[in-house]
Every structure is written in structure tokens, then in C-alpha cells.
Motif scaffolding. Structure first.
Motif, PDB file in Angstrom:
ATOM      1  N   UNK A  17       0.823  -1.209   0.000  1.00 34.43           N
ATOM      2  CA  UNK A  17       0.000   0.000   0.000  1.00 34.43           C
ATOM      3  C   UNK A  17       0.860   1.264   0.000  1.00 34.43           C
ATOM      4  N   UNK A  18       1.961   1.236   0.745  1.00 32.53           N
ATOM      5  CA  UNK A  18       2.875   2.386   0.755  1.00 32.53           C
ATOM      6  C   UNK A  18       3.468   2.583  -0.633  1.00 32.53           C
ATOM      7  N   UNK A  19       3.909   1.485  -1.258  1.00 30.60           N
ATOM      8  CA  UNK A  19       4.486   1.581  -2.607  1.00 30.60           C
ATOM      9  C   UNK A  19       3.469   2.131  -3.601  1.00 30.60           C
ATOM     10  N   UNK A  20       2.222   1.689  -3.503  1.00 32.72           N
ATOM     11  CA  UNK A  20       1.180   2.200  -4.404  1.00 32.72           C
ATOM     12  C   UNK A  20       0.962   3.694  -4.192  1.00 32.72           C
ATOM     13  N   UNK A  21       0.962   4.137  -2.952  1.00 32.66           N
ATOM     14  CA  UNK A  21       0.727   5.550  -2.660  1.00 32.66           C
ATOM     15  C   UNK A  21       1.894   6.421  -3.125  1.00 32.66           C
ATOM     16  N   UNK A  22       3.111   5.927  -2.972  1.00 34.27           N
ATOM     17  CA  UNK A  22       4.289   6.734  -3.304  1.00 34.27           C
ATOM     18  C   UNK A  22       4.648   6.626  -4.782  1.00 34.27           C
ATOM     19  N   UNK A  23       4.678   5.399  -5.283  1.00 40.06           N
ATOM     20  CA  UNK A  23       5.179   5.158  -6.639  1.00 40.06           C
ATOM     21  C   UNK A  23       4.081   4.800  -7.639  1.00 40.06           C
ATOM     22  N   UNK A  64      10.344   1.425  -1.256  1.00 42.88           N
ATOM     23  CA  UNK A  64       9.654   2.022  -0.104  1.00 42.88           C
ATOM     24  C   UNK A  64      10.306   1.570   1.200  1.00 42.88           C
ATOM     25  N   UNK A  65      10.694   0.302   1.266  1.00 46.53           N
ATOM     26  CA  UNK A  65      11.357  -0.219   2.464  1.00 46.53           C
ATOM     27  C   UNK A  65      12.722   0.442   2.651  1.00 46.53           C
ATOM     28  N   UNK A  66      13.451   0.681   1.560  1.00 42.82           N
ATOM     29  CA  UNK A  66      14.760   1.372   1.647  1.00 42.82           C
ATOM     30  C   UNK A  66      14.578   2.807   2.147  1.00 42.82           C
TER      31      UNK A  66
END
Length: 151
Positions: free
Chosen positions: A115-121, A132-134
Motif C-alpha cells: 500500500x505504501x508503494x502504491x501511494x508513493x510510486x 519504499x522499504x529502503x
């Protein structure tokens, strides 16, 4: 002041949810204390038991309000400290990843890395999840550096 760690960040949603739930309960108690006396089936009002009910409802509301005030304030201070630490990060991407992961979750659940990756990238391929984890790891290091600069 205690450093903002991953564990402290993870408590943010729970603190917010606890405050919301306690305020909702307080609002219900307040509503019970404000309701007019119940009418009998014949349309008449009987003041004896309904007056007692109202007095008990007001007393319950005031007691609960007094009981939770210190907890709400402590939770709010902790949330503000976390928000301030995240806002102080120089990198906007680090701020965004921490905010998404720890502060914007629904209910009492952290947003998943997907979900974080979808929101950011706007993509949830593994490489974006890893990115996102990095950024998250870098943000935690930045928080630790900021804490060490204060000491």
C-alpha cells in the motif's frame, strides 16, 4: 525526550484510535445526559425515575470525562512528538513514507508495504515495494541521527 523509534512510530495509530474511541464514548455519555425524560405510553412524563436517570447519566459523563482527560492529553502529546519528529525530517519522501506507514493507517493496522508503494510510486511491483522499504530504513536512520544531534 525519548527518541522516535520504529516502535514509537508503530504506536501512533493505536494512540489515535484510543483517543477516537474514548471521545466517541464520552459523546454517547453526553448524549445520554442530554436526552429529555422518557414519555410513558399515555404521553405523560413521570419525573421520579427519569430525573434519577438523568442525574446518573450526567454523573457518569462527568466521571468519565475526568477519568480520561489525562490519558487523552498524554496520547495527544505522544502523537504530537511523533508528528514533530517526522515533520522535521529534511527528505520529503522519508516524511511521506513514515506518514503513510505509521500515521495514515485505518483502524489499528499499519499500511502494508504494498500500500505504501502504491501511494508513493503508484505501482506495487516488488522493486517499488523494496524502494519504499529502503526509504523507510533511511528515514529511521535520519530520525536516529536527529536524536543524536539533540543529545
Amino acid at each position: 525526550m525519548e527518541p522516535v523509534t520504529k516502535e514509537r512510530l508503530a504506536r501512533y495509530i493505536s494512540l489515535r484510535k484510543e483517543n477516537e474511541n474514548r471521545r466517541e464514548r464520552l459523546a454517547r455519555l453526553e448524549s445520554n445526559a442530554e436526552l429529555p425524560p422518557m414519555r410513558e405510553a399515555d404521553g405523560s412524563q413521570h419525573s421520579g425515575s427519569s430525573g434519577d436517570r438523568m442525574a446518573r447519566a450526567v454523573e457518569a459523563y462527568l466521571e468519565y470525562q475526568e477519568q480520561i482527560a489525562p490519558l487523552l492529553a498524554a496520547n495527544q502529546r505522544e502523537m504530537a512528538a511523533i508528528e514533530d519528529a517526522v515533520a522535521a525530517l529534511a527528505d520529503p519522501l522519508e516524511r511521506e513514507v513514515l506518514r503513510l506507514r505509521y500515521m495514515d493507517g485505518e483502524h489499528c493496522r499499519l499500511l502494508s508495504w504494498r500500500e505504501v508503494a502504491m501511494a508513493v510510486y503508484e505501482d506495487d511491483e516488488k522493486r517499488f515495494i523494496d524502494a519504499a522499504i529502503r526509504v523507510h530504513r533511511s528515514a529511521l536512520e535520519s530520525l536516529n541521527r536527529a536524536k543524536n544531534e539533540v543529545d
